[in-house]
Design a protein around this motif. Structure first.
Motif, PDB file in Angstrom:
ATOM      1  N   PRO A  84       5.898 -39.250 -86.514  1.00 37.04           N
ATOM      2  CA  PRO A  84       5.926 -39.017 -85.064  1.00 37.04           C
ATOM      3  C   PRO A  84       5.252 -37.698 -84.658  1.00 37.04           C
ATOM      4  O   PRO A  84       4.568 -37.641 -83.642  1.00 37.04           O
ATOM      5  CB  PRO A  84       7.422 -38.989 -84.742  1.00 37.04           C
ATOM      6  N   ALA A  85       5.425 -36.644 -85.486  1.00 39.05           N
ATOM      7  CA  ALA A  85       4.892 -35.332 -85.096  1.00 39.05           C
ATOM      8  C   ALA A  85       3.372 -35.323 -84.989  1.00 39.05           C
ATOM      9  O   ALA A  85       2.794 -34.457 -84.331  1.00 39.05           O
ATOM     10  CB  ALA A  85       5.359 -34.269 -86.088  1.00 39.05           C
ATOM     11  N   SER A  86       2.718 -36.332 -85.606  1.00 41.75           N
ATOM     12  CA  SER A  86       1.256 -36.354 -85.599  1.00 41.75           C
ATOM     13  C   SER A  86       0.674 -36.583 -84.202  1.00 41.75           C
ATOM     14  O   SER A  86      -0.510 -36.362 -83.981  1.00 41.75           O
ATOM     15  CB  SER A  86       0.747 -37.449 -86.553  1.00 41.75           C
ATOM     16  N   VAL A  87       1.498 -37.033 -83.256  1.00 44.91           N
ATOM     17  CA  VAL A  87       0.966 -37.290 -81.904  1.00 44.91           C
ATOM     18  C   VAL A  87       1.137 -36.083 -80.977  1.00 44.91           C
ATOM     19  O   VAL A  87       0.605 -36.079 -79.862  1.00 44.91           O
ATOM     20  CB  VAL A  87       1.613 -38.533 -81.246  1.00 44.91           C
ATOM     21  N   ILE A  88       1.855 -35.059 -81.422  1.00 47.28           N
ATOM     22  CA  ILE A  88       2.187 -33.949 -80.514  1.00 47.28           C
ATOM     23  C   ILE A  88       0.939 -33.197 -80.001  1.00 47.28           C
ATOM     24  O   ILE A  88       0.852 -32.914 -78.803  1.00 47.28           O
ATOM     25  CB  ILE A  88       3.229 -33.003 -81.157  1.00 47.28           C
ATOM     26  N   PRO A  89      -0.050 -32.892 -80.861  1.00 49.65           N
ATOM     27  CA  PRO A  89      -1.235 -32.195 -80.312  1.00 49.65           C
ATOM     28  C   PRO A  89      -1.926 -32.997 -79.196  1.00 49.65           C
ATOM     29  O   PRO A  89      -2.356 -32.433 -78.185  1.00 49.65           O
ATOM     30  CB  PRO A  89      -2.143 -32.032 -81.543  1.00 49.65           C
ATOM     31  N   PHE A  90      -2.005 -34.310 -79.358  1.00 48.02           N
ATOM     32  CA  PHE A  90      -2.592 -35.155 -78.303  1.00 48.02           C
ATOM     33  C   PHE A  90      -1.781 -35.074 -77.019  1.00 48.02           C
ATOM     34  O   PHE A  90      -2.336 -34.915 -75.918  1.00 48.02           O
ATOM     35  CB  PHE A  90      -2.664 -36.609 -78.800  1.00 48.02           C
ATOM     36  N   ILE A  91      -0.463 -35.170 -77.152  1.00 44.71           N
ATOM     37  CA  ILE A  91       0.402 -35.138 -75.963  1.00 44.71           C
ATOM     38  C   ILE A  91       0.246 -33.804 -75.221  1.00 44.71           C
ATOM     39  O   ILE A  91       0.156 -33.771 -73.986  1.00 44.71           O
ATOM     40  CB  ILE A  91       1.880 -35.365 -76.375  1.00 44.71           C
ATOM     41  N   LEU A  92       0.181 -32.712 -75.951  1.00 43.07           N
ATOM     42  CA  LEU A  92       0.034 -31.400 -75.295  1.00 43.07           C
ATOM     43  C   LEU A  92      -1.360 -31.261 -74.684  1.00 43.07           C
ATOM     44  O   LEU A  92      -1.512 -30.672 -73.604  1.00 43.07           O
ATOM     45  CB  LEU A  92       0.338 -30.271 -76.280  1.00 43.07           C
ATOM     46  N   GLU A  93      -2.381 -31.829 -75.329  1.00 37.19           N
ATOM     47  CA  GLU A  93      -3.742 -31.806 -74.752  1.00 37.19           C
ATOM     48  C   GLU A  93      -3.760 -32.559 -73.413  1.00 37.19           C
ATOM     49  O   GLU A  93      -4.412 -32.129 -72.461  1.00 37.19           O
ATOM     50  CB  GLU A  93      -4.733 -32.439 -75.738  1.00 37.19           C
ATOM     51  N   CYS A  94      -3.025 -33.669 -73.354  1.00 38.04           N
ATOM     52  CA  CYS A  94      -3.020 -34.503 -72.140  1.00 38.04           C
ATOM     53  C   CYS A  94      -2.332 -33.821 -70.960  1.00 38.04           C
ATOM     54  O   CYS A  94      -2.466 -34.287 -69.821  1.00 38.04           O
ATOM     55  CB  CYS A  94      -2.395 -35.868 -72.427  1.00 38.04           C
ATOM     56  N   GLU A  95      -1.604 -32.734 -71.206  1.00 35.66           N
ATOM     57  CA  GLU A  95      -1.035 -31.965 -70.096  1.00 35.66           C
ATOM     58  C   GLU A  95      -2.131 -31.536 -69.123  1.00 35.66           C
ATOM     59  O   GLU A  95      -1.881 -31.369 -67.928  1.00 35.66           O
ATOM     60  CB  GLU A  95      -0.321 -30.722 -70.635  1.00 35.66           C
ATOM     61  N   LYS A  96      -3.354 -31.349 -69.662  1.00 39.21           N
ATOM     62  CA  LYS A  96      -4.462 -30.862 -68.816  1.00 39.21           C
ATOM     63  C   LYS A  96      -4.821 -31.838 -67.697  1.00 39.21           C
ATOM     64  O   LYS A  96      -5.476 -31.444 -66.732  1.00 39.21           O
ATOM     65  CB  LYS A  96      -5.688 -30.587 -69.694  1.00 39.21           C
ATOM     66  N   LEU A  97      -4.411 -33.109 -67.834  1.00 40.68           N
ATOM     67  CA  LEU A  97      -4.713 -34.066 -66.752  1.00 40.68           C
ATOM     68  C   LEU A  97      -4.002 -33.659 -65.455  1.00 40.68           C
ATOM     69  O   LEU A  97      -4.426 -34.013 -64.359  1.00 40.68           O
ATOM     70  CB  LEU A  97      -4.316 -35.491 -67.166  1.00 40.68           C
ATOM     71  N   LYS A  98      -2.918 -32.884 -65.604  1.00 43.91           N
ATOM     72  CA  LYS A  98      -2.165 -32.422 -64.421  1.00 43.91           C
ATOM     73  C   LYS A  98      -2.927 -31.350 -63.642  1.00 43.91           C
ATOM     74  O   LYS A  98      -2.504 -30.955 -62.554  1.00 43.91           O
ATOM     75  CB  LYS A  98      -0.788 -31.902 -64.868  1.00 43.91           C
ATOM     76  N   ALA A  99      -4.033 -30.864 -64.209  1.00 42.60           N
ATOM     77  CA  ALA A  99      -4.864 -29.868 -63.513  1.00 42.60           C
ATOM     78  C   ALA A  99      -6.146 -30.483 -62.954  1.00 42.60           C
ATOM     79  O   ALA A  99      -6.959 -29.771 -62.362  1.00 42.60           O
ATOM     80  CB  ALA A  99      -5.225 -28.729 -64.465  1.00 42.60           C
ATOM     81  N   ILE A 100      -6.338 -31.780 -63.128  1.00 48.20           N
ATOM     82  CA  ILE A 100      -7.559 -32.424 -62.608  1.00 48.20           C
ATOM     83  C   ILE A 100      -7.283 -32.880 -61.180  1.00 48.20           C
ATOM     84  O   ILE A 100      -6.468 -33.768 -60.943  1.00 48.20           O
ATOM     85  CB  ILE A 100      -7.981 -33.629 -63.483  1.00 48.20           C
ATOM     86  N   GLU A 101      -7.960 -32.253 -60.245  1.00 53.03           N
ATOM     87  CA  GLU A 101      -7.703 -32.524 -58.830  1.00 53.03           C
ATOM     88  C   GLU A 101      -8.606 -33.651 -58.318  1.00 53.03           C
ATOM     89  O   GLU A 101      -9.817 -33.626 -58.514  1.00 53.03           O
ATOM     90  CB  GLU A 101      -7.981 -31.246 -58.031  1.00 53.03           C
ATOM     91  N   ARG A 102      -7.995 -34.614 -57.641  1.00 54.13           N
ATOM     92  CA  ARG A 102      -8.734 -35.707 -57.017  1.00 54.13           C
ATOM     93  C   ARG A 102      -9.086 -35.345 -55.562  1.00 54.13           C
ATOM     94  O   ARG A 102      -8.625 -34.341 -55.045  1.00 54.13           O
ATOM     95  CB  ARG A 102      -7.874 -36.978 -57.044  1.00 54.13           C
ATOM     96  N   ARG A 103      -9.879 -36.181 -54.922  1.00 50.39           N
ATOM     97  CA  ARG A 103     -10.215 -35.930 -53.510  1.00 50.39           C
ATOM     98  C   ARG A 103      -9.097 -36.390 -52.575  1.00 50.39           C
ATOM     99  O   ARG A 103      -9.017 -35.968 -51.438  1.00 50.39           O
ATOM    100  CB  ARG A 103     -11.519 -36.659 -53.125  1.00 50.39           C
ATOM    101  N   THR A 104      -8.272 -37.305 -53.058  1.00 46.60           N
ATOM    102  CA  THR A 104      -7.247 -37.928 -52.222  1.00 46.60           C
ATOM    103  C   THR A 104      -5.977 -37.069 -52.170  1.00 46.60           C
ATOM    104  O   THR A 104      -5.633 -36.401 -53.145  1.00 46.60           O
ATOM    105  CB  THR A 104      -6.917 -39.325 -52.790  1.00 46.60           C
ATOM    106  N   TYR A 105      -5.310 -37.096 -51.033  1.00 45.47           N
ATOM    107  CA  TYR A 105      -4.015 -36.432 -50.842  1.00 45.47           C
ATOM    108  C   TYR A 105      -2.914 -37.489 -50.975  1.00 45.47           C
ATOM    109  O   TYR A 105      -3.051 -38.585 -50.420  1.00 45.47           O
ATOM    110  CB  TYR A 105      -3.930 -35.833 -49.441  1.00 45.47           C
ATOM    111  N   PRO A 106      -1.809 -37.174 -51.661  1.00 46.64           N
ATOM    112  CA  PRO A 106      -0.679 -38.117 -51.600  1.00 46.64           C
ATOM    113  C   PRO A 106      -0.279 -38.343 -50.132  1.00 46.64           C
ATOM    114  O   PRO A 106      -0.466 -37.443 -49.303  1.00 46.64           O
ATOM    115  CB  PRO A 106       0.429 -37.378 -52.364  1.00 46.64           C
ATOM    116  N   ALA A 107       0.229 -39.513 -49.827  1.00 45.27           N
ATOM    117  CA  ALA A 107       0.606 -39.828 -48.443  1.00 45.27           C
ATOM    118  C   ALA A 107       1.625 -38.809 -47.940  1.00 45.27           C
ATOM    119  O   ALA A 107       2.673 -38.609 -48.571  1.00 45.27           O
ATOM    120  CB  ALA A 107       1.178 -41.243 -48.374  1.00 45.27           C
ATOM    121  N   GLY A 108       1.268 -38.134 -46.841  1.00 43.91           N
ATOM    122  CA  GLY A 108       2.184 -37.166 -46.239  1.00 43.91           C
ATOM    123  C   GLY A 108       2.063 -35.757 -46.795  1.00 43.91           C
ATOM    124  O   GLY A 108       2.845 -34.887 -46.414  1.00 43.91           O
ATOM    125  N   PHE A 109       1.086 -35.516 -47.672  1.00 42.09           N
ATOM    126  CA  PHE A 109       0.961 -34.207 -48.324  1.00 42.09           C
ATOM    127  C   PHE A 109      -0.213 -33.397 -47.762  1.00 42.09           C
ATOM    128  O   PHE A 109      -1.192 -33.955 -47.303  1.00 42.09           O
ATOM    129  CB  PHE A 109       0.734 -34.379 -49.837  1.00 42.09           C
TER     130      PHE A 109
END
Lengths: 196, 196
Positions: free
Chosen positions: B2-27
């Motif tokens: 199981p521990a072999s997937v941890i580096p990938f999971i932590l790398e994928c945190e960066k997707l939370k910094a990719i900004e789209r053009r769209t705003y969530p409804a009401g934001f």
């Protein structure tokens, strides 16, 4: 009718405004419960084949996608704080929010959320382990940022998260190594010293 | 392990910094690609039973959870702008990021991402329709906020999103009503006047 689900989908946008105590790994801002839910689904997809491929992956993913939606009304309750009337608030939230859906979907989603909360099926136990494991990995990667902010102790973390070992001894071992390092480095307080 | 997937999971945190053009409804803020991916998975869970219960829901959810991870390296490309060398950049990103996983998971995730990109299976076409439908619902709920910011026209929206009708005529009808209202209210420009 497909259009009958649109009010529910737009209501669920509010989960993107529910702030958790944890910071994504490498971030200066806290994470919200929508992106947290995405992380847990991703973590489950990667771990199920390594831990127990016989699990019902679809049910686990559905539970994780849904599990925090009740926070739209009930808010995020820090897992190391007094849980107060959390269960009652969340039950009312589930009734209101899943109640926006057609009856078949309302029943399915309510059932999945209750299964997650009860944690008694294999799939619910696995989903709960993801919800525990992810913030531990994030806090370790962030040199204990959120633990330090809230004065969380090693004993508190062990008491809440030891159940991960029931789902996978190997995953718990990998996390346990990180928790030991966190205590050595002072990212987690020693003992059970802090009442939140 | 199981521990072999941890580096990938932590790398994928960066997707939370990719900004789209769209705003969530009401934001007032734009959304990031991680919370967007969560929304699409939730939308798929609610729409599959209403549109085509015979679809492989698990494969659709997996595709949607994974579909934007390549943006960690390749960035978000606005769907109404010149796509440039997006395909090549994303392919390299998939190799690097999914390459962090054990070989079996790397092969599975790369295959799911390629299936989504090609869009030729029923499941990939459905997943792509979710990716198109959600920002239309969000922009309509936000009185055209992101469309107005980028001078998007009704014709551009119709050209890109008409494919939703191949997946569900009823869903497309519900969206079409919102697009007609958006044009009437000036949230979408008339004609195909704007080159982005």
């Amino acid at each position: 009718m497909p259009a009958s689900v649109i009010p529910f989908i737009l209501e669920c946008e509010k989960l993107k405004a529910i702030e958790r105590r944890t910071y994504p790994a490498g971030f200066k801002r806290r994470e919200n419960s929508a992106e947290h839910s995405w992380s847990l689904a991703l973590l489950a997809m990667t771990l199920i084949p390594k831990i127990d491929p016989s699990l019902d992956t679809l049910r686990i993913l559905k539970m994780l996608i849904l599990h925090d939606i009740v926070e739209i009304d009930a808010g995020d309750t820090f897992c190391y704080a007094d849980q107060g009337d959390k269960a009652e608030r969340e039950k009312l939230a589930a009734q209101r929010i899943f109640g926006m859906l057609p009856a078949d979907l309302c029943a399915e989603f309510t059932g999945l959320w209750e299964e997650f909360e009860e944690g008694s099926t294999m799939e619910a136990a696995f989903a709960n382990a993801m919800d525990r494991a992810m913030p531990l990995l994030q806090n370790h990667a962030n040199q204990g940022l959120s633990w330090i902010e809230h004065g969380v102790s090693f004993d508190q973390v062990m008491a809440r998260n030891g159940k991960i070992g029931n789902v996978s001894a190997e995953l718990w071992k990998a996390i346990r190594e990180r928790l030991d390092e966190a205590m050595e480095k002072g990212w987690l307080k020693k003992g059970d010293s802090h009442a939140l």
